[in-house]
Write an enzyme that holds these catalytic residues in place. Sequence first.
Site, PDB file in Angstrom:
ATOM      1  N   GLY A 176      47.672  -6.858  32.937  1.00 48.60           N
ATOM      2  CA  GLY A 176      48.627  -7.701  33.639  1.00 48.60           C
ATOM      3  C   GLY A 176      49.394  -6.940  34.694  1.00 48.60           C
ATOM      4  O   GLY A 176      49.534  -7.397  35.834  1.00 48.60           O
ATOM      5  N   HIS A 193      39.502  -8.398  32.754  1.00 50.30           N
ATOM      6  CA  HIS A 193      40.227  -7.613  31.742  1.00 50.30           C
ATOM      7  C   HIS A 193      39.554  -6.245  31.581  1.00 50.30           C
ATOM      8  O   HIS A 193      39.101  -5.886  30.484  1.00 50.30           O
ATOM      9  CB  HIS A 193      40.233  -8.362  30.405  1.00 50.30           C
ATOM     10  CG  HIS A 193      41.476  -8.143  29.603  1.00 50.30           C
ATOM     11  ND1 HIS A 193      42.651  -8.805  29.857  1.00 50.30           N
ATOM     12  CD2 HIS A 193      41.744  -7.305  28.560  1.00 50.30           C
ATOM     13  CE1 HIS A 193      43.570  -8.419  29.011  1.00 50.30           C
ATOM     14  NE2 HIS A 193      43.054  -7.496  28.208  1.00 50.30           N
TER      15      HIS A 193
END
Length: 433
Positions: A354, A347
């Site tokens: 995403g 992340h």
Amino acid sequence: MNGIIILTSVLISVLCVLITLLQHYYLFYKYYKKPPIRYEIPIFDDFIPTDDRSLSNYDYSQEDDTVLQNLNALLDSADSVKKNVEVSETEVYNTLQAAIAFRLSGKIHKAMKLFEHAAAISPADADVLNRYGEFLEETQKDIVSADELYFKALTHSPDHPAALMNRKRTAQLVDRLDSEMLKTIDSKRDILKDMFSKDSYNTIKKQAYYLHIYHTVGIEGNTMTIDQLKYLLETGQVVPGKSIIEHNEVLGLQLAMKYVKLLTRKNYISINDILGIHRRAIGHVDPVKSGRFRTEKVFIGKHIPPPPEEVPTLMEVYEQWLNSEEAQNMHPVRYAALAHYKLVDIHPFNDGNGRTSRLVMNLILIRAGYPPVMVLKEQRDKYYDALNAANLGDVRPFVRFIAQCTIQILDMYMHGSEVMSIENGDKKEVINY
């Protein structure tokens, strides 16, 4: 004496030059060597138009819109997911016992409903998960779902004897089924390659391109319809009633996809390439933080990504893995799925993780000769469930999910190509699958 000094100086100079050359060679080999796999020239990268003119000059007819709607209809598979609620242990126990009783009496449909309810209201109960897995394995012959439930049971209760025994039995069977799925993907990919070698199928490529953007931004909450998205990309005009952010998400993804097309010619995926993808995907929405690693701690549901100070080092490790023999010797679909998961697990960005991960996944797939895969907005819950399973330690459901998406897209392209052949009146080119 002077001659000896001169000769010694010359030898030392030569030695220094040799050492310098060896250092340069070592650094070049270590950091810039090409990966061991030799990639074929991508044949599916032209699903991504090269420039805006390839869209604006395209003659879209009502017939083409029908094809686009038909393709999207093929992919519609929205599922409803029940929300977890607070319940007592007694209610869970009673529900489970009732499900078992219905199973024993042959009332399979009622038993299924109760098992589903028990798993929904108590997703961490190992007995419920194990019993539900046994039910699916015995009555539905669904070994894959059963194996996933056994694994979840062991996640919450590692010493659960029944779950241990069940998973020992199902794990090898599931591995075999997964291997067969990958063979099916390769077979379909080869058929599609052959089809596209006979005709360019320009219309379906353009429509698939729109669908890809539509579903990719749709997963993140963008509410534009396909028609609105087409209008924005073709005309550059504002869509009434839609926010600036939604417009910028679409435009940013378009830029990022074109950049990915350029990267398919490279053999090495670098951190700068990933930053470049993110900078284009998010640049219109957040120009300050786009293309930069996050500097804040973030929370993604129950999953806590690494602290920001660890991100640069983790990304260096990720880059090394991406370009390693270990990764590139995997089946491309597995390699692409793991690349997606590993990046989204780190992340590295405040937003757009995403989208960036899915674009990296498709970069790998296109380089390996597969068409780009789209995760449908209707599959959002399944997508996140598979990611959550990976966070718990089992990456197989996520790899399996991406493999199923790959089959789904291959089928869509082949079916759409068949439809186009029929509608163009060229029935000799129609291939029935």
